[in-house]
Scaffold this motif. Sequence first.
Motif, PDB file in Angstrom:
ATOM      1  N   VAL A 224      25.059  40.164  72.765  1.00 51.10           N
ATOM      2  CA  VAL A 224      26.273  39.342  72.931  1.00 51.10           C
ATOM      3  C   VAL A 224      26.837  39.025  71.557  1.00 51.10           C
ATOM      4  CG1 VAL A 224      27.249  37.227  73.904  1.00 51.10           C
ATOM      5  CG2 VAL A 224      25.261  38.289  74.985  1.00 51.10           C
ATOM      6  N   HIS A 225      28.137  39.248  71.398  1.00 48.15           N
ATOM      7  CA  HIS A 225      28.762  38.928  70.117  1.00 48.15           C
ATOM      8  C   HIS A 225      28.927  37.416  70.028  1.00 48.15           C
ATOM      9  CE1 HIS A 225      30.981  39.313  66.521  1.00 48.15           C
ATOM     10  NE2 HIS A 225      32.167  39.054  67.033  1.00 48.15           N
ATOM     11  N   THR A 226      28.407  36.826  68.965  1.00 53.86           N
ATOM     12  CA  THR A 226      28.528  35.368  68.796  1.00 53.86           C
ATOM     13  C   THR A 226      29.927  35.097  68.237  1.00 53.86           C
ATOM     14  OG1 THR A 226      27.579  35.570  66.601  1.00 53.86           O
ATOM     15  CG2 THR A 226      26.060  35.042  68.369  1.00 53.86           C
ATOM     16  N   SER A 227      30.919  35.245  69.127  1.00 57.44           N
ATOM     17  CA  SER A 227      32.325  35.186  68.698  1.00 57.44           C
ATOM     18  C   SER A 227      32.684  33.904  67.971  1.00 57.44           C
ATOM     19  CB  SER A 227      33.258  35.263  69.910  1.00 57.44           C
ATOM     20  OG  SER A 227      32.850  36.211  70.826  1.00 57.44           O
ATOM     21  N   ASN A 228      32.300  32.773  68.574  1.00 57.40           N
ATOM     22  CA  ASN A 228      32.881  31.519  68.095  1.00 57.40           C
ATOM     23  C   ASN A 228      31.981  30.713  67.164  1.00 57.40           C
ATOM     24  OD1 ASN A 228      31.060  30.850  70.030  1.00 57.40           O
ATOM     25  ND2 ASN A 228      32.467  29.704  71.325  1.00 57.40           N
TER      26      ASN A 228
ATOM     27  N   GLN B 181      45.465  38.684  80.556  1.00 57.70           N
ATOM     28  CA  GLN B 181      44.091  38.299  80.911  1.00 57.70           C
ATOM     29  C   GLN B 181      43.447  39.452  81.683  1.00 57.70           C
ATOM     30  OE1 GLN B 181      43.247  34.516  83.096  1.00 57.70           O
ATOM     31  NE2 GLN B 181      41.987  35.853  84.362  1.00 57.70           N
ATOM     32  N   ALA B 182      42.296  39.913  81.208  1.00 61.01           N
ATOM     33  CA  ALA B 182      41.586  40.995  81.878  1.00 61.01           C
ATOM     34  C   ALA B 182      40.211  41.111  81.260  1.00 61.01           C
ATOM     35  CB  ALA B 182      42.328  42.321  81.708  1.00 61.01           C
ATOM     36  N   GLY B 183      39.296  41.714  81.989  1.00 57.58           N
ATOM     37  CA  GLY B 183      37.984  42.025  81.447  1.00 57.58           C
ATOM     38  C   GLY B 183      37.854  43.541  81.485  1.00 57.58           C
TER      39      GLY B 183
ATOM     40  N   PHE C 221      34.826  43.470  77.142  1.00 55.69           N
ATOM     41  CA  PHE C 221      35.652  42.638  76.259  1.00 55.69           C
ATOM     42  C   PHE C 221      36.876  42.097  76.997  1.00 55.69           C
ATOM     43  CE2 PHE C 221      38.614  46.181  75.434  1.00 55.69           C
ATOM     44  CZ  PHE C 221      37.792  47.296  75.635  1.00 55.69           C
ATOM     45  N   SER C 222      37.513  41.088  76.381  1.00 52.60           N
ATOM     46  CA  SER C 222      38.683  40.430  76.981  1.00 52.60           C
ATOM     47  C   SER C 222      39.950  41.222  76.698  1.00 52.60           C
ATOM     48  CB  SER C 222      38.893  39.038  76.383  1.00 52.60           C
ATOM     49  OG  SER C 222      37.875  38.170  76.763  1.00 52.60           O
ATOM     50  N   GLY C 223      40.934  41.103  77.588  1.00 52.06           N
ATOM     51  CA  GLY C 223      42.233  41.736  77.364  1.00 52.06           C
ATOM     52  C   GLY C 223      43.179  40.843  76.587  1.00 52.06           C
ATOM     53  N   ASP C 224      42.949  39.515  76.637  1.00 47.20           N
ATOM     54  CA  ASP C 224      43.949  38.602  76.075  1.00 47.20           C
ATOM     55  C   ASP C 224      43.510  37.880  74.811  1.00 47.20           C
ATOM     56  OD1 ASP C 224      42.083  37.100  77.411  1.00 47.20           O
ATOM     57  OD2 ASP C 224      43.509  35.893  78.554  1.00 47.20           O
ATOM     58  N   LYS C 225      42.436  38.375  74.184  1.00 48.67           N
ATOM     59  CA  LYS C 225      42.092  37.803  72.872  1.00 48.67           C
ATOM     60  C   LYS C 225      42.708  38.711  71.809  1.00 48.67           C
ATOM     61  CE  LYS C 225      37.923  35.317  74.256  1.00 48.67           C
ATOM     62  NZ  LYS C 225      36.463  35.344  74.096  1.00 48.67           N
ATOM     63  N   MET C 226      41.904  39.227  70.879  1.00 48.39           N
ATOM     64  CA  MET C 226      42.521  39.968  69.778  1.00 48.39           C
ATOM     65  C   MET C 226      43.131  41.304  70.211  1.00 48.39           C
ATOM     66  SD  MET C 226      40.767  39.090  66.193  1.00 48.39           S
ATOM     67  CE  MET C 226      39.036  38.889  66.479  1.00 48.39           C
TER      68      MET C 226
ATOM     69  N   ASN D  45      39.060  40.991  86.406  1.00 50.15           N
ATOM     70  CA  ASN D  45      39.828  39.775  86.169  1.00 50.15           C
ATOM     71  C   ASN D  45      39.758  39.186  84.751  1.00 50.15           C
ATOM     72  OD1 ASN D  45      41.433  37.541  87.170  1.00 50.15           O
ATOM     73  ND2 ASN D  45      39.556  36.358  86.885  1.00 50.15           N
ATOM     74  N   ASN D  46      38.583  39.083  84.195  1.00 50.46           N
ATOM     75  CA  ASN D  46      38.445  38.628  82.800  1.00 50.46           C
ATOM     76  C   ASN D  46      37.074  39.055  82.284  1.00 50.46           C
ATOM     77  OD1 ASN D  46      36.742  36.846  84.077  1.00 50.46           O
ATOM     78  ND2 ASN D  46      37.964  35.031  83.687  1.00 50.46           N
ATOM     79  N   ASN D  47      36.790  38.734  81.036  1.00 53.52           N
ATOM     80  CA  ASN D  47      35.529  39.213  80.469  1.00 53.52           C
ATOM     81  C   ASN D  47      34.322  38.541  81.116  1.00 53.52           C
ATOM     82  OD1 ASN D  47      33.876  40.715  78.755  1.00 53.52           O
ATOM     83  ND2 ASN D  47      33.918  39.141  77.163  1.00 53.52           N
ATOM     84  N   ALA D  48      34.477  37.292  81.533  1.00 51.59           N
ATOM     85  CA  ALA D  48      33.375  36.608  82.220  1.00 51.59           C
ATOM     86  C   ALA D  48      33.017  37.395  83.488  1.00 51.59           C
ATOM     87  CB  ALA D  48      33.792  35.188  82.572  1.00 51.59           C
TER      88      ALA D  48
ATOM     89  N   SER E  84      32.942  27.020  79.713  1.00 46.99           N
ATOM     90  CA  SER E  84      32.739  27.474  81.085  1.00 46.99           C
ATOM     91  C   SER E  84      32.032  28.824  81.156  1.00 46.99           C
ATOM     92  CB  SER E  84      34.079  27.563  81.803  1.00 46.99           C
ATOM     93  OG  SER E  84      34.955  28.369  81.055  1.00 46.99           O
ATOM     94  N   PHE E  85      31.887  29.474  80.006  1.00 47.56           N
ATOM     95  CA  PHE E  85      31.175  30.751  80.002  1.00 47.56           C
ATOM     96  C   PHE E  85      29.896  30.571  79.196  1.00 47.56           C
ATOM     97  CE2 PHE E  85      29.890  34.772  78.153  1.00 47.56           C
ATOM     98  CZ  PHE E  85      30.016  35.663  79.203  1.00 47.56           C
ATOM     99  N   ARG E  86      28.750  30.561  79.887  1.00 50.80           N
ATOM    100  CA  ARG E  86      27.479  30.409  79.191  1.00 50.80           C
ATOM    101  C   ARG E  86      26.577  31.535  79.675  1.00 50.80           C
ATOM    102  NH1 ARG E  86      25.503  24.401  79.932  1.00 50.80           N
ATOM    103  NH2 ARG E  86      25.322  24.269  77.672  1.00 50.80           N
TER     104      ARG E  86
HETATM  105  C1  LIG Z   1      35.744  34.997  75.224  1.00 56.60           C
HETATM  106  C2  LIG Z   1      34.409  35.549  75.524  1.00 56.60           C
HETATM  107  C3  LIG Z   1      33.977  35.645  76.839  1.00 56.60           C
HETATM  108  C4  LIG Z   1      34.817  35.199  77.994  1.00 56.60           C
HETATM  109  O1  LIG Z   1      35.920  36.037  78.132  1.00 56.60           O
HETATM  110  P1  LIG Z   1      37.103  35.658  79.150  1.00 56.60           P
HETATM  111  O2  LIG Z   1      38.008  36.843  79.059  1.00 56.60           O
HETATM  112  O3  LIG Z   1      37.689  34.391  78.653  1.00 56.60           O
HETATM  113  O4  LIG Z   1      36.484  35.514  80.493  1.00 56.60           O
HETATM  114  C5  LIG Z   1      32.727  36.169  77.062  1.00 56.60           C
HETATM  115  N1  LIG Z   1      31.941  36.564  76.045  1.00 56.60           N
HETATM  116  C6  LIG Z   1      32.328  36.485  74.748  1.00 56.60           C
HETATM  117  C7  LIG Z   1      31.388  36.933  73.670  1.00 56.60           C
HETATM  118  C8  LIG Z   1      33.584  35.979  74.443  1.00 56.60           C
HETATM  119  O5  LIG Z   1      33.979  35.882  73.173  1.00 56.60           O
END
Ligand SMILES: *Cc1c(COP(=O)(O)O)cnc(C)c1O
Length: 461
Positions: free
Chosen positions: A222-226, A298-300, A288-293, A148-151, A180-182
Amino acid sequence: MGKELLRKLPKVDTLLHNSEVQKAFENTSKALVTEAVREAVDSYRKGILQGDIENFSEEDIISSFNLILKDKNSFKLKKVVNAAGIVIHTNLGRSLLCEEAAKQVENIIKSYNNLEYDIEQGKRGSRYSHIEEIIKKITGAEGALVVNNNAAAVMLVLNTLCEDKEAIVSRGQLVEIGGSFRIPEVMKFSRAKLVEVGTTNRTHLYDYENSITGETGVLLKVHTSNFKILGFTEEVPAEELASLGEKYNIPVVEDIGSGVLVNLENYGLSYEPTVQESIRKGIDVVTFSGDKMLGGPQAGIIIGKKKYIDAIKKNQLTRALRVDKMTLAALEATLKCYLDEKTAIKEIPTLNMMLTPKEELKKKAVQLKRKLSSAPSHFKFEISEAFSMVGGGSMPEEKLTTWVVKIKSSKLSSVEMEKLFRKAETPVIVRINSEEIYLDLRTIFKEDYDIILEALKEMGE
Ligand SMILES: *Cc1c(COP(=O)(O)O)cnc(C)c1O
């Protein structure tokens, strides 16, 4: 005065005979029309009681009714114009699908398909089989699975490989994404025990090694994306962590976040780790996420060594996190673009918008400004260079040079304009920068120019 006005309010039953209301019955259910009439009358009653309304006619109530009914009949999930310039805007639906993906979704959902049918064998098949080969081909992994998503992907991987065991994570990588993702919470849900090592700014290979026990289930990166920690920092490179895992026969899992599949440095952006690199460096499982870069639905996406992917596929949770045919159709079509990098850059809107040359953005700014010259005369427009963001918790430091149209008004403040843009028939989401409205051309399409002009006209002379 108030009492007299209240007495003047028409009864709902009377209004139901009004010709405009009668017309509404032609294409809307009786219940909905009646509800709209009642709400219109109620709003006038309230206005009178609060002293806001000092006079009204039946037409006033009917025009209020029309607005209420229009709102009731409209879709709640709807198109907006992203004039904020943030390419992957999570609040605005993240990545836009490419043309091929949109077409393929339509194709698949309007007909029966082989979602879980093996055409060769004439028997039941797996919904994941259609997409596994192409993911393997692009990423170089031995196996792949989509949820469903990366989470969900991270949770599923940890639950499969680390239930009731310990997952070792650097203190510098206990990230929170979008509230919401920790990582610590995801751990709890997957029933993995979090073992923190190192410090916020520095974690060494020996920190991981010293914490390995008979209870260790995975080493998690874990990639510190943000966010970025600058200064005196150290992270263990992927290849070193992979070797450590191999030495102790413990799987190394990496949540890489954004799912970058092309080397963005080749296009003038700063370095961002790619999915292929993680696999090449020996990471056992990457999510990884399907709907980011990546620029898909939306997918994991979970990729890695076959033995781990096979174990993950067997987990009962996989059934609960499975993706729909629409997602699979969109993802397959998006990934097909990546078979040729040039096609990916050209066709996938997320990549395309991130990499649009500033000269082109300037040209669009000039066009938009020209288009807006027929807006009400209290608006003044000016084009200017500015910066836009990638968004979606990706590349927080990257400032992309862009062009914007700035708007000033002699009648409305920026805050008022921002609000009216949002409330337009098709909402326009703008950016306010030092009290000025910015329309960032990076995320505005030519088809949006008229919508923006309409929104300004709706704001009145
Ligand atoms: C965005 C992100 C997530 C969450 O991904 P979703 O597809 O939004 O569930 C998890 N881990 C990292 C490192 C992210 O950047």
